[in-house]
Design a protein around this motif. Structure first.
Motif, PDB file in Angstrom:
ATOM      1  N   SER A 278      39.534  39.921  36.914  1.00 22.25           N
ATOM      2  CA  SER A 278      39.259  38.675  37.965  1.00 22.25           C
ATOM      3  C   SER A 278      39.050  37.907  36.665  1.00 22.25           C
ATOM      4  O   SER A 278      39.366  37.418  35.033  1.00 22.25           O
ATOM      5  CB  SER A 278      38.095  38.844  38.253  1.00 22.25           C
TER       6      SER A 278
ATOM      7  N   CYS B 129      37.492  37.465  45.952  1.00 24.93           N
ATOM      8  CA  CYS B 129      37.190  36.597  45.026  1.00 24.93           C
ATOM      9  C   CYS B 129      35.398  36.089  45.346  1.00 24.93           C
ATOM     10  O   CYS B 129      34.862  37.216  46.338  1.00 24.93           O
ATOM     11  CB  CYS B 129      37.221  34.720  45.730  1.00 24.93           C
TER      12      CYS B 129
ATOM     13  N   ASP C 177      46.294  40.784  39.589  1.00 26.86           N
ATOM     14  CA  ASP C 177      45.778  41.073  38.446  1.00 26.86           C
ATOM     15  C   ASP C 177      44.482  41.684  38.542  1.00 26.86           C
ATOM     16  O   ASP C 177      43.788  41.980  39.350  1.00 26.86           O
ATOM     17  CB  ASP C 177      44.602  39.366  39.309  1.00 26.86           C
TER      18      ASP C 177
ATOM     19  N   GLU D 241      43.472  37.601  48.208  1.00 27.87           N
ATOM     20  CA  GLU D 241      42.471  37.048  46.871  1.00 27.87           C
ATOM     21  C   GLU D 241      41.408  37.338  47.352  1.00 27.87           C
ATOM     22  O   GLU D 241      40.578  37.443  48.489  1.00 27.87           O
ATOM     23  CB  GLU D 241      42.895  35.424  46.963  1.00 27.87           C
TER      24      GLU D 241
ATOM     25  N   VAL E  13      34.265  40.626  42.187  1.00 32.77           N
ATOM     26  CA  VAL E  13      35.910  40.776  41.614  1.00 32.77           C
ATOM     27  C   VAL E  13      36.515  42.123  40.928  1.00 32.77           C
ATOM     28  O   VAL E  13      37.260  42.717  41.675  1.00 32.77           O
ATOM     29  CB  VAL E  13      36.483  39.677  41.249  1.00 32.77           C
ATOM     30  N   ASP E  14      35.993  42.080  39.635  1.00 31.75           N
ATOM     31  CA  ASP E  14      36.291  43.222  39.592  1.00 31.75           C
ATOM     32  C   ASP E  14      36.097  44.739  39.879  1.00 31.75           C
ATOM     33  O   ASP E  14      36.819  45.424  39.523  1.00 31.75           O
ATOM     34  CB  ASP E  14      35.668  42.895  37.743  1.00 31.75           C
TER      35      ASP E  14
ATOM     36  N   ARG F 135      35.407  33.306  40.935  1.00 35.37           N
ATOM     37  CA  ARG F 135      36.401  34.174  40.140  1.00 35.37           C
ATOM     38  C   ARG F 135      37.192  34.677  40.943  1.00 35.37           C
ATOM     39  O   ARG F 135      36.366  35.453  42.900  1.00 35.37           O
ATOM     40  CB  ARG F 135      35.319  34.939  39.954  1.00 35.37           C
TER      41      ARG F 135
ATOM     42  N   GLY G  56      41.157  37.200  42.108  1.00 37.89           N
ATOM     43  CA  GLY G  56      42.215  38.382  41.849  1.00 37.89           C
ATOM     44  C   GLY G  56      42.843  37.819  42.730  1.00 37.89           C
ATOM     45  O   GLY G  56      42.523  38.201  44.031  1.00 37.89           O
TER      46      GLY G  56
END
Ligand code: ZN
Length: 137
Positions: free
Chosen positions: A108, A133, A105, A131, A89-90, A116, A118
């Motif tokens: 995350s 995830c 976001d 989203e 996610v990051d 997880r 964002g």
């Protein structure tokens, strides 16, 4: 352009009452709700259903604040977000930002059902709340 969205992980639907909506979706999908979870910092109670390789997430506000309460006040019940599965996610948030999308976001956080998550800012995605995830590691 990099292609890092794996699949639609779930679709989030804002509802006024899980008590009313869970039996409705159980009847419609022909499968039982497999998890109910309260996410306090997002002011929601969620209920999950499996549908093939994806899921439906029903979201009910647990108080009169938070994003689901705001959404229902503004739009009524209905589809709230689409969640895409990514491997990281990051990393995906970073790449999405580099592609010019706006983020809600920047990093995350922990969401419902062991994910997880964002969110992207719907202002840069045709008003669709997206989203990203991945399964929490
Ligand atoms: Zn979701």
């Amino acid at each position: 352009m990099s292609n890092f969205m794996n699949k639609i992980e779930h679709i989030g639907i804002a509802v006024k009452s899980l008590d009313l909506s869970i039996p409705l979706f159980e009847k419609l999908l022909g499968s039982k709700c497999y998890k109910i979870e309260i996410i306090k910092d997002q002011h929601v109670k969620t209920a999950f259903f499996k549908i093939g390789d994806s899921k439906i997430e029903l979201l009910e506000s647990i108080n009169n604040q938070g994003p689901i309460e705001n959404f229902i006040t503004k739009n009524g019940e209905g589809i709230h977000h689409i969640a895409f599965q990514v491997s990281d996610v990051d990393e995906a948030l970073k790449q999405t930002k580099e592609l010019g999308f706006r983020l809600i976001d920047n990093t995350s956080r922990i969401g419902a059902d062991g994910l997880r998550i964002g969110f992207l800012n719907p202002r840069s995605t045709n008003s669709v709340l997206i989203e990203l995830c991945s399964n929490e590691k």
